[in-house]
Design an enzyme around this catalytic site. Structure first.
Site, PDB file in Angstrom:
ATOM      1  N   ARG A  40       0.813  -1.230   0.000  1.00 34.85           N
ATOM      2  CA  ARG A  40       0.000   0.000   0.000  1.00 34.85           C
ATOM      3  C   ARG A  40       0.842   1.274   0.000  1.00 34.85           C
ATOM      4  NH1 ARG A  40      -3.505  -3.039   3.541  1.00 34.85           N
ATOM      5  NH2 ARG A  40      -5.086  -3.956   2.207  1.00 34.85           N
ATOM      6  N   LYS A  97       4.537  11.438 -11.190  1.00 38.51           N
ATOM      7  CA  LYS A  97       3.716  10.608 -12.088  1.00 38.51           C
ATOM      8  C   LYS A  97       4.406   9.257 -12.234  1.00 38.51           C
ATOM      9  CE  LYS A  97       1.234  13.828 -15.087  1.00 38.51           C
ATOM     10  NZ  LYS A  97       1.084  14.347 -16.469  1.00 38.51           N
ATOM     11  N   GLU A 107      12.432  17.816 -24.254  1.00 36.04           N
ATOM     12  CA  GLU A 107      11.689  18.197 -23.049  1.00 36.04           C
ATOM     13  C   GLU A 107      12.272  19.471 -22.433  1.00 36.04           C
ATOM     14  OE1 GLU A 107       8.909  16.678 -22.055  1.00 36.04           O
ATOM     15  OE2 GLU A 107       8.978  14.662 -22.896  1.00 36.04           O
ATOM     16  N   LYS A 111       9.537  22.866 -13.745  1.00 33.91           N
ATOM     17  CA  LYS A 111       8.674  21.712 -13.459  1.00 33.91           C
ATOM     18  C   LYS A 111       8.230  21.754 -11.993  1.00 33.91           C
ATOM     19  CE  LYS A 111       7.221  17.268 -14.122  1.00 33.91           C
ATOM     20  NZ  LYS A 111       7.228  16.061 -14.887  1.00 33.91           N
ATOM     21  N   GLU A 157      -2.681  17.632 -11.916  1.00 31.44           N
ATOM     22  CA  GLU A 157      -3.030  18.050 -13.277  1.00 31.44           C
ATOM     23  C   GLU A 157      -4.509  18.395 -13.437  1.00 31.44           C
ATOM     24  OE1 GLU A 157      -0.720  16.052 -16.389  1.00 31.44           O
ATOM     25  OE2 GLU A 157      -2.480  16.230 -17.658  1.00 31.44           O
ATOM     26  N   ARG A 192      -0.703  22.120 -14.839  1.00 29.09           N
ATOM     27  CA  ARG A 192       0.261  21.049 -15.116  1.00 29.09           C
ATOM     28  C   ARG A 192       0.074  20.482 -16.522  1.00 29.09           C
ATOM     29  NH1 ARG A 192       2.562  16.171 -11.242  1.00 29.09           N
ATOM     30  NH2 ARG A 192       3.919  15.289 -12.832  1.00 29.09           N
ATOM     31  N   ASN A 218       2.277  19.007 -21.091  1.00 30.87           N
ATOM     32  CA  ASN A 218       1.991  18.061 -22.178  1.00 30.87           C
ATOM     33  C   ASN A 218       2.080  18.720 -23.553  1.00 30.87           C
ATOM     34  OD1 ASN A 218       1.475  15.894 -20.402  1.00 30.87           O
ATOM     35  ND2 ASN A 218      -0.560  16.699 -19.997  1.00 30.87           N
ATOM     36  N   HIS A 245       2.474  16.683 -26.691  1.00 33.33           N
ATOM     37  CA  HIS A 245       2.245  15.273 -26.357  1.00 33.33           C
ATOM     38  C   HIS A 245       1.008  14.676 -27.034  1.00 33.33           C
ATOM     39  CE1 HIS A 245       5.429  16.016 -23.537  1.00 33.33           C
ATOM     40  NE2 HIS A 245       5.396  14.778 -23.081  1.00 33.33           N
ATOM     41  N   HIS A 278       2.034  11.562 -28.905  1.00 31.93           N
ATOM     42  CA  HIS A 278       1.593  10.210 -28.549  1.00 31.93           C
ATOM     43  C   HIS A 278       0.970   9.507 -29.740  1.00 31.93           C
ATOM     44  CE1 HIS A 278       1.383  10.914 -23.903  1.00 31.93           C
ATOM     45  NE2 HIS A 278       2.555  10.444 -24.290  1.00 31.93           N
ATOM     46  N   HIS A 314      10.339   8.691 -27.608  1.00 31.76           N
ATOM     47  CA  HIS A 314       9.316   9.568 -27.020  1.00 31.76           C
ATOM     48  C   HIS A 314       9.688  11.054 -27.209  1.00 31.76           C
ATOM     49  CE1 HIS A 314       6.329  11.176 -24.320  1.00 31.76           C
ATOM     50  NE2 HIS A 314       7.280  11.724 -23.586  1.00 31.76           N
TER      51      HIS A 314
HETATM   52  N1  GLY Z   1       5.506  14.717 -17.937  1.00 33.28           N
HETATM   53  C1  GLY Z   1       4.476  15.646 -17.684  1.00 33.28           C
HETATM   54  C2  GLY Z   1       4.159  15.779 -16.240  1.00 33.28           C
HETATM   55  O1  GLY Z   1       4.901  15.310 -15.386  1.00 33.28           O
HETATM   56  O2  GLY Z   1       3.152  16.345 -15.918  1.00 33.28           O
END
Ligand code: GLY
Length: 374
Positions: A127, A149, A191, A233, A243, A247, A251, A254, A258, A272
């Site tokens: 957990r 994330k 990035e 960041k 997000e 946040r 993206n 992206h 993607h 990527h």
């Molecule tokens: N890679 C995008 C984020 O961490 O929100």
């Protein structure tokens, strides 16, 4: 790397879950001392992949041992296919076999794949237990290791099963980037330039002038690029951890990216970061086509991406033309899409991105055909 570069510490401010991100040379050598205060028992399970472990495992193990900390390696095969339910089952089973308990700590030592997998294992193991990120690629240092994330892929798409689980510490050791293949360095640079494009025009201009130095791993330029990216960041994550709003700007590129990755098989054909690079150029040109941003600004964004040796168009991203309809179908499955309505991160100008919800899929399809899709 030059010892003239001092370590910077950047805080991700999330109340009781705040943590420092250290950026500088030689941080792996001090990992034992840095991690010791986080340990209840003098041991840590180090999740890494075979490539990273062969290159840097002995250095990390020695550093931990110097501080009296035993490294318990959990080594997985490299590559995105390990970031799966099977890979997760393997890692959690090995952690159980090591009798790791909730007072112990996992160390994620590798690129984005390892960080996402080990982080998700930490989020659900008994957990949830603590973990530390020691990212070994530029992409992982400036993006995936910071912000909590964690996820695995499923056959239906990337990062579809996961959790927000913040690390306790991130050590971004610039020395490890010396062994990173040039192509991966460029993919990570996508990035970096993203931060300039989405929210810091001055940084974008600095990158226009210094891309060569960053990619050549010139110590001062590299340290500045990595630290500036992490500062941005950290600010965004502190403001919007899960997000709900800002946040999403991270993206940028992206949604297009993607879809390109899905069509090229999420692998070596298009990394990527390369997909994100092409996606950002497309997002800027789509913004210009929608009258949101000046055409010259979109051209300047694409030029900066191409100057770094990154794809800036559909034709750069793959030799065979993409099918516009298929790309749009992938976009509708994106995590950001709601009720099948497309969400894009678009641009008002260089250094200012915005979240555009409810984008008309026919407009996207028309644009993709103008860009060379069939
Ligand atoms: N890679 C995008 C984020 O961490 O929100």
């Amino acid at each position: 790397m030059s010892r003239e570069i001092s370590t910077r510490e950047i805080f991700v401010g999330l109340g009781a879950r705040s943590y420092p991100v250290r950026v500088g040379p030689g941080l792996i050598d001090g990992a034992g001392e840095a991690m010791a205060p986080l340990l209840k028992r003098r041991r840590t399970a180090v999740v890494s992949d075979e490539t990273v472990w062969a290159l840097h495992g002995a250095r990390l193990t020695a550093a931990l041992e110097r501080a009296g900390v035993a490294a318990l390696p959990v080594i997985v095969p490299p590559g995105e296919q390990t970031k799966s339910f099977e890979g997760l089952a393997e890692v959690t089973d090995r952690l159980l076999a090591l009798e790791l308990d909730r007072g112990d700590l996992i160390t994620a030592f590798g690129g984005g794949m390892v960080g996402d997998l080990a982080g998700f294992a930490a989020a659900i193991y008994k957990r949830g237990i603590d973990f530390v990120q020691i990212p070994t690629t530029l992409l992982a240092q400036v993006d995936s290791s910071v912000g909590g994330k964690t996820a695995i892929d499923t056959p239906r798409g990337k990062n579809l099963v996961g959790a927000f689980h913040q690390p306790k510490l991130v050590l971004a050791d610039l020395d490890v980037l010396a062994t990173l293949p040039d192509r991966e360095m460029r993919a990570g640079y996508a990035e970096v330039i993203k931060y300039g494009l989405l929210g810091d025009f001055a940084f974008f201009e600095w990158l226009e002038a210094n891309a060569g130095a960053v990619l050549a791993r010139e110590p001062k330029a590299l340290a500045h690029a990595v630290a500036r990216s992490i500062v941005m960041k950290a600010e965004i994550v502190a403001e919007d951890e899960t997000e709900q709003g800002r946040r999403a700007l991270l993206n940028l590129g992206h949604t297009f990216g993607h879809a390109l990755e899905a069509e090229t098989g999420y692998g070596a054909a298009l990394l990527h970061g390369e997909a994100v690079a092409a996606g950002m150029a497309l997002a800027f040109r789509f913004s210009a086509a929608q009258g949101l941003c000046a055409t010259q600004e979109a051209a300047r964004a694409s030029a900066a991406i191409a100057a770094a040796g990154l794809p800036a168009s559909l034709a750069d991203a793959a030799r065979t033309p993409f099918a516009a309809e298929r790309l749009v179908r992938h976009m509708a499955q994106d995590k950001k899409a709601q009720d099948g309505r497309l969400t894009f991160i678009l641009a008002r100008r260089l250094g200012e991105a915005l979240v555009a919800r409810d984008v008309d899929d026919r407009a996207v399809e028309t644009f993709l055909r103008q860009e060379g899709a069939v």
